[in-house]
Scaffold this active site. Sequence first.
Site, PDB file in Angstrom:
ATOM      1  N   ASP A 163       0.478  -3.869   2.597  1.00  0.00           N
ATOM      2  CA  ASP A 163      -0.270  -3.323   1.464  1.00  0.00           C
ATOM      3  C   ASP A 163       0.459  -3.759   0.197  1.00  0.00           C
ATOM      4  O   ASP A 163       1.450  -3.157  -0.206  1.00  0.00           O
ATOM      5  CB  ASP A 163      -0.342  -1.794   1.577  1.00  0.00           C
ATOM      6  CG  ASP A 163      -1.053  -1.176   0.369  1.00  0.00           C
ATOM      7  OD1 ASP A 163      -1.356  -1.915  -0.584  1.00  0.00           O
ATOM      8  OD2 ASP A 163      -1.281   0.056   0.397  1.00  0.00           O
TER       9      ASP A 163
ATOM     10  N   PHE B 169       1.710   5.255   0.661  1.00  0.00           N
ATOM     11  CA  PHE B 169       0.450   5.576  -0.020  1.00  0.00           C
ATOM     12  C   PHE B 169      -0.445   4.355   0.080  1.00  0.00           C
ATOM     13  O   PHE B 169      -0.082   3.263  -0.363  1.00  0.00           O
ATOM     14  CB  PHE B 169       0.665   5.927  -1.496  1.00  0.00           C
ATOM     15  CG  PHE B 169      -0.623   6.308  -2.179  1.00  0.00           C
ATOM     16  CD1 PHE B 169      -1.062   7.627  -2.205  1.00  0.00           C
ATOM     17  CD2 PHE B 169      -1.431   5.337  -2.773  1.00  0.00           C
ATOM     18  CE1 PHE B 169      -2.275   7.971  -2.802  1.00  0.00           C
ATOM     19  CE2 PHE B 169      -2.638   5.671  -3.373  1.00  0.00           C
ATOM     20  CZ  PHE B 169      -3.057   6.997  -3.390  1.00  0.00           C
TER      21      PHE B 169
ATOM     22  N   LYS C 205      -5.247  -3.761  -7.962  1.00  0.00           N
ATOM     23  CA  LYS C 205      -4.562  -3.501  -9.236  1.00  0.00           C
ATOM     24  C   LYS C 205      -4.512  -4.711 -10.178  1.00  0.00           C
ATOM     25  O   LYS C 205      -5.512  -5.041 -10.786  1.00  0.00           O
ATOM     26  CB  LYS C 205      -3.151  -2.965  -8.950  1.00  0.00           C
ATOM     27  CG  LYS C 205      -3.197  -1.525  -8.388  1.00  0.00           C
ATOM     28  CD  LYS C 205      -1.860  -0.853  -8.517  1.00  0.00           C
ATOM     29  CE  LYS C 205      -1.807   0.504  -7.863  1.00  0.00           C
ATOM     30  NZ  LYS C 205      -2.282   1.585  -8.701  1.00  0.00           N
TER      31      LYS C 205
HETATM   32  N1  PLP Z   1      -2.082   0.899  -1.975  1.00  0.00           N
HETATM   33  C1  PLP Z   1      -1.060   1.038  -2.804  1.00  0.00           C
HETATM   34  C2  PLP Z   1       0.288   0.497  -2.415  1.00  0.00           C
HETATM   35  C3  PLP Z   1      -1.228   1.674  -4.024  1.00  0.00           C
HETATM   36  O1  PLP Z   1      -0.190   1.813  -4.861  1.00  0.00           O
HETATM   37  C4  PLP Z   1      -2.510   2.167  -4.358  1.00  0.00           C
HETATM   38  C5  PLP Z   1      -2.734   2.870  -5.628  1.00  0.00           C
HETATM   39  O2  PLP Z   1      -1.855   3.327  -6.299  1.00  0.00           O
HETATM   40  C6  PLP Z   1      -3.557   1.983  -3.461  1.00  0.00           C
HETATM   41  C7  PLP Z   1      -3.310   1.346  -2.274  1.00  0.00           C
HETATM   42  C8  PLP Z   1      -4.942   2.482  -3.782  1.00  0.00           C
HETATM   43  O3  PLP Z   1      -5.516   1.668  -4.756  1.00  0.00           O
HETATM   44  P1  PLP Z   1      -6.821   2.178  -5.551  1.00  0.00           P
HETATM   45  O4  PLP Z   1      -6.403   3.354  -6.356  1.00  0.00           O
HETATM   46  O5  PLP Z   1      -7.222   0.980  -6.366  1.00  0.00           O
HETATM   47  O6  PLP Z   1      -7.836   2.523  -4.528  1.00  0.00           O
END
Ligand code: PLP
Length: 677
Positions: free
Chosen positions: A502, A417, A531
Amino acid sequence: MTDPLVLKLGGELLESLADRQRIAVLAASVAATRPLIIVHGGGRAIDAELTERGIAPRKVDGLRVTDAATLDVVVSVLAGASNTELVAALVGQGVPAVGLTGVDAGLGRAVRVQNHRSTSGSVVDLGFVGDPVEADPALVELLLSRGYVPVIAGLGVDRDGALLNVNADVMACRIASSVAGSELVIAGATPGVLDAQGKSIPVLDLAGIDDLISNGTATAGMVAKLSSCRTALEQGLSIIRLVDGRTLGGPHGVDDAPGTTLVATLETTEGVHKKMMTTTPTTDVPTLESQHVLQTYRRLPVVFERGAGMRLFDDHGRAYLDFVSGIGVASLGHAHPALARALADQAATLVHTSNLYFHPLQGELAARLSALTGLERAFFCNSGTEANEACLKFARRYWHARGETARTKFVAFTHSFHGRTMGALSVTWDEHYRGPFAPLVPGVTFASTDAPDALDALVDDSTAAVIVEPIQGEGGVRPLSAALVRAITTACTRSGALLIADEVQSGSGRTGTFLHSPTIGLRPDLVALGKALGAGVPVGAAMVSARVAPAVAAGDHGTTYGGNLLACRAALVFLDALEGGLLENITRVSAFLFDRLRDLQARHADRIVEVRGAGLIAGLECKDDAAPIVTAALERGLLVNRTATRVIRLLPPYIATERDVDEAIALLEEAIRHTST
Ligand code: PLP
């Protein structure tokens, strides 16, 4: 400066560690919004020490008769354990408390009250008891202006430098009268002032106070309280509230704690009543949202109105222990005093200028992130998905700059994700997120996390980058296997493909180190952060290695908000806290958390299949859908969340303690038992 609150706490509210911690949670939420001064008594702790030393405690109208031996005890208890223990509890909740007595800087310059006329008419020598007639607020005001919370014990000093015992209510009244604009709340162990039938009196004026004292309804400590409040009202304080301190730190904040309001004259009472009775008309939040908010979220049935530390409070004042932290975001917990103060200060200074101009904070934040990640440069944005979007674009830009314009493909993984914008969505695995938005960015291949050996064949000289989460968060808290880490490193090294980590969920300290990649042996060229980095303020960052950075030129990418002053200030406060002890806290509490989770799994092996995670990200894979357990936990005052259908995910704030873990596990276990069929 907003008006300071002088909060007087009776010694009986501070006896146990749990009492002090409860008060500290409340103080943290007050201190987040306004300057706070705490004045405290010693009460029963002094009595106990006197009895221990064979001295009989004696009081007249609530004032302690203080001979030389009693004064020794009063000084050692108040200025010693009582004050220090309270300061320690406050500091534990992130409140920058400073322990003082009225002696410090002449704050409570007092005269000795030798001949006290008691309510029974007799004249009593109270010994070394002082009335702080000349409270000098300079030190307190200095501390408040620097963001500290003075915690003052009731001792005073006379003109000759002799120590005097000063009743804490009297001390609080004098301080409130001398610190400009302050509001006084006296918290004790009753719901305010009680009438002859033992019922709480809502409002009292000076005449009412006199009646209560003269007709004998008010006795002992209440007489001293009311007499000192009476003087303070006469000297100009407009309102004093006597509240039930036993309710503080639970559902009631200082503003809505039950009690009695004292005013000088009843003419002002109507206004006071109005103030007390005026509540914001309750709007049915879910209904209003259902009419006007685009229905992209399925929310749980709770409306949160405020937070303090590890807790959130709903619109009925009910407290919840927060093991979600807004999906890994509220890293410092809620209403963190240093963050709140910094944001208020930044908002009052400068919030936003755009990336057309320089400001003092972006370079500073980038330098700190660079030192923490080992990656040379930062690009700031506003969310995790934007950080990934930037990483994907920078990877393409890198090959474009080298003239390899056909090298455009990405390899991502099953269960990944990366976000909801088109680029990040294109490397997100779950069809449920992708399907309705096809066609997505072309050239993405998904490799199986369960087949490390198959990866090599998927990464070739058309691959711009491999993108991976060091722990797959939304996919069900799945750490990468060592074999997969090796396969990724081999494939990228062999083909030259860039590696994007990520770390939106796993990074910014979540696992006890700033990034999780190095811990497991990944060496990314680009890292996405988000986050926890802003501790609740939207902050994202793409960290770019020295290999890639030169390929990105002015005008290649940009954002209006990215890295504005408010965002950078929040992230800097977060980094200060993280490097100021939170990383160690995460590592220690994590060991405790995973021990407890494995014990829980052992007790419910029929329901919990696996415990996974690292640091303060944990997943409990259940045999069945985890939603009923999450709902049952919510009903019991614990916030956890469900991901990948069968996984209960725990993402507590970094300030979590072993006690919070014990409480969370107990509530979670109740929820598991409740949902057993
Ligand atoms: N990448 C990862 C690993 C995530 O857990 C998330 C959100 O849960 C995102 C990207 C996306 O972040 P945002 O919701 O701040 O766009």
